[in-house]
Design an enzyme around this catalytic site. Sequence first.
Site, short mmCIF file in Angstrom:
data_model
loop_
_atom_site.label_atom_id
_atom_site.label_comp_id
_atom_site.label_asym_id
_atom_site.label_seq_id
_atom_site.Cartn_x
_atom_site.Cartn_y
_atom_site.Cartn_z
N GLY A 1 0.86 -1.27 -0.12
CA GLY A 1 0.10 -0.15 0.11
C GLY A 1 0.85 1.27 0.05
N ASN B 1 4.05 1.59 -0.60
CA ASN B 1 4.74 1.74 -1.82
C ASN B 1 3.92 2.05 -3.00
OD1 ASN B 1 6.92 0.43 -0.67
ND2 ASN B 1 6.70 -1.39 -1.58
N ASN C 1 0.10 -9.56 -11.70
CA ASN C 1 1.22 -10.20 -12.47
C ASN C 1 0.94 -11.48 -13.03
OD1 ASN C 1 1.64 -11.71 -10.21
ND2 ASN C 1 3.45 -10.89 -9.53
N LEU D 1 3.63 -8.29 -17.31
CA LEU D 1 4.47 -9.57 -17.81
C LEU D 1 5.87 -9.56 -17.74
CD1 LEU D 1 2.28 -9.57 -21.12
CD2 LEU D 1 2.06 -11.35 -19.35
N ASP E 1 5.05 -2.12 -8.22
CA ASP E 1 4.10 -1.02 -7.57
C ASP E 1 4.27 0.15 -8.17
OD1 ASP E 1 3.47 -2.79 -5.38
OD2 ASP E 1 5.24 -2.54 -4.15
N GLY F 1 16.45 -1.57 -4.53
CA GLY F 1 15.61 -1.25 -3.17
C GLY F 1 14.33 -1.21 -3.77
P1 ADP Z 1 5.60 -7.66 -10.18
O1 ADP Z 1 6.71 -6.96 -9.75
O2 ADP Z 1 4.54 -7.21 -9.45
O3 ADP Z 1 5.92 -9.06 -10.46
P2 ADP Z 1 6.13 -7.42 -13.14
O4 ADP Z 1 7.31 -7.93 -12.79
O5 ADP Z 1 5.09 -7.90 -13.94
O6 ADP Z 1 5.45 -7.10 -11.76
O7 ADP Z 1 6.42 -5.99 -13.46
C1 ADP Z 1 5.99 -4.89 -13.78
C2 ADP Z 1 6.23 -4.00 -15.00
O8 ADP Z 1 7.41 -3.33 -14.60
C3 ADP Z 1 6.15 -4.93 -16.20
O9 ADP Z 1 4.77 -4.76 -16.76
C4 ADP Z 1 7.20 -4.08 -16.90
O10 ADP Z 1 6.42 -2.96 -17.66
C5 ADP Z 1 8.09 -3.56 -15.89
N1 ADP Z 1 9.15 -4.40 -15.69
C6 ADP Z 1 9.47 -5.49 -14.99
N2 ADP Z 1 10.56 -6.11 -15.28
C7 ADP Z 1 11.15 -5.39 -16.34
C8 ADP Z 1 12.48 -5.73 -16.96
N3 ADP Z 1 13.61 -6.81 -16.75
N4 ADP Z 1 12.65 -4.89 -18.16
C9 ADP Z 1 12.00 -3.85 -18.27
N5 ADP Z 1 10.86 -3.43 -17.52
C10 ADP Z 1 10.39 -4.38 -16.72
#
Ligand code: ADP
Length: 312
Positions: free
Chosen positions: A41, A43, A184, A221, A253, A288
């Site tokens: 929340g 964050n 996610n 994704l 977040d 972080g």
């Molecule tokens: P969570 O941290 O909740 O698992 P995600 O890993 O899907 O969420 O990340 C959220 C968003 O951050 C993704 O939709 C993407 O746009 C961006 N993101 C995450 N990882 C990367 C990466 N390795 N390179 C570029 N963008 C990223």
Amino acid sequence: MANIIVVGSINMDLVVRAPHIPIPGETVLGSGFGTFPGGKGANQAVAAARQAARVTFIGRVGDDAFGRQLVVGLQSEKIDTQHIGVDETAASGVALITLDAAGQNSIVVASGANHQLTPEHIRKAESAFINADLLLLQLETQLETVMAAALQAKAHGVKVVLNPAPAQRLPEELLPLLDMLIPNESETTLLTGLPVETLAEGEIAAQKLLTLGIGCVVITLGARGALLVSADKPAIHIPSFPVNVVDTTSAGDSFVGAFSVALADGSSLEVALQRGCAAGALAATRLGAQPSIPTKFEIDQLLLNAQKEQRT
Ligand code: ADP
């Protein structure tokens, strides 16, 4: 200026490094202890506030040093904390995090005061809903509280966005109250029982969620960007921005905060998705949680540079 309410968790993350994660009964000599403000929340509230939105937080901390420090931290981000209650009995939420030499972690969350946030507290904070554009929810508070907040938002014509993290089954009555669900990949699979290996699979999983009454689904994704699926328009996929990845903590977040502010500002869904993806990518370039959440200026710059590159 977008006016956002966040109902959610506020934690202090207590992080220690250790050569390996101890097995039951074992004591390991660690190093490098640090305390970091966290909680999904908080964050996401910081992520929204750094997009120059007006953010009001509804939550709960304990009557302790962490609680006071956490509230001051949110105030320093210009977040309105008048609806953060101080619990007389429960301690502030903490996450005990052990990081090993290989970068693996083990985490124990003691929700403490976060779990004492009740529907009654949401009712008492009703004034915050009057001129709000959007309510942002996660699942680190009790489901009945999440439900009460969504109902109150609907009564005031406020858009409701849920990031269903940490993943858990959702009550059927909650789903039709959601204008937007942002899971996610693993959360999508838990909610639908379906894989999300490809975009086509993502679309099928999102369609299943739409049939349950949710207005629109955005699946984040990771390095593959984000996919938006709604009932009445073709799906939109935005690829991620290529960046040097250092630590993806708080990418999700940051995405949720930036996407929600753009949505509340009246931006198109495409623009909101782009801003979300830019926020996630920027967060992934830094170590972080809260310190790595990007500002509006940084996102504007990344989008401008990406446009320039496209033209050349
Ligand atoms: P969570 O941290 O909740 O698992 P995600 O890993 O899907 O969420 O990340 C959220 C968003 O951050 C993704 O939709 C993407 O746009 C961006 N993101 C995450 N990882 C990367 C990466 N390795 N390179 C570029 N963008 C990223």
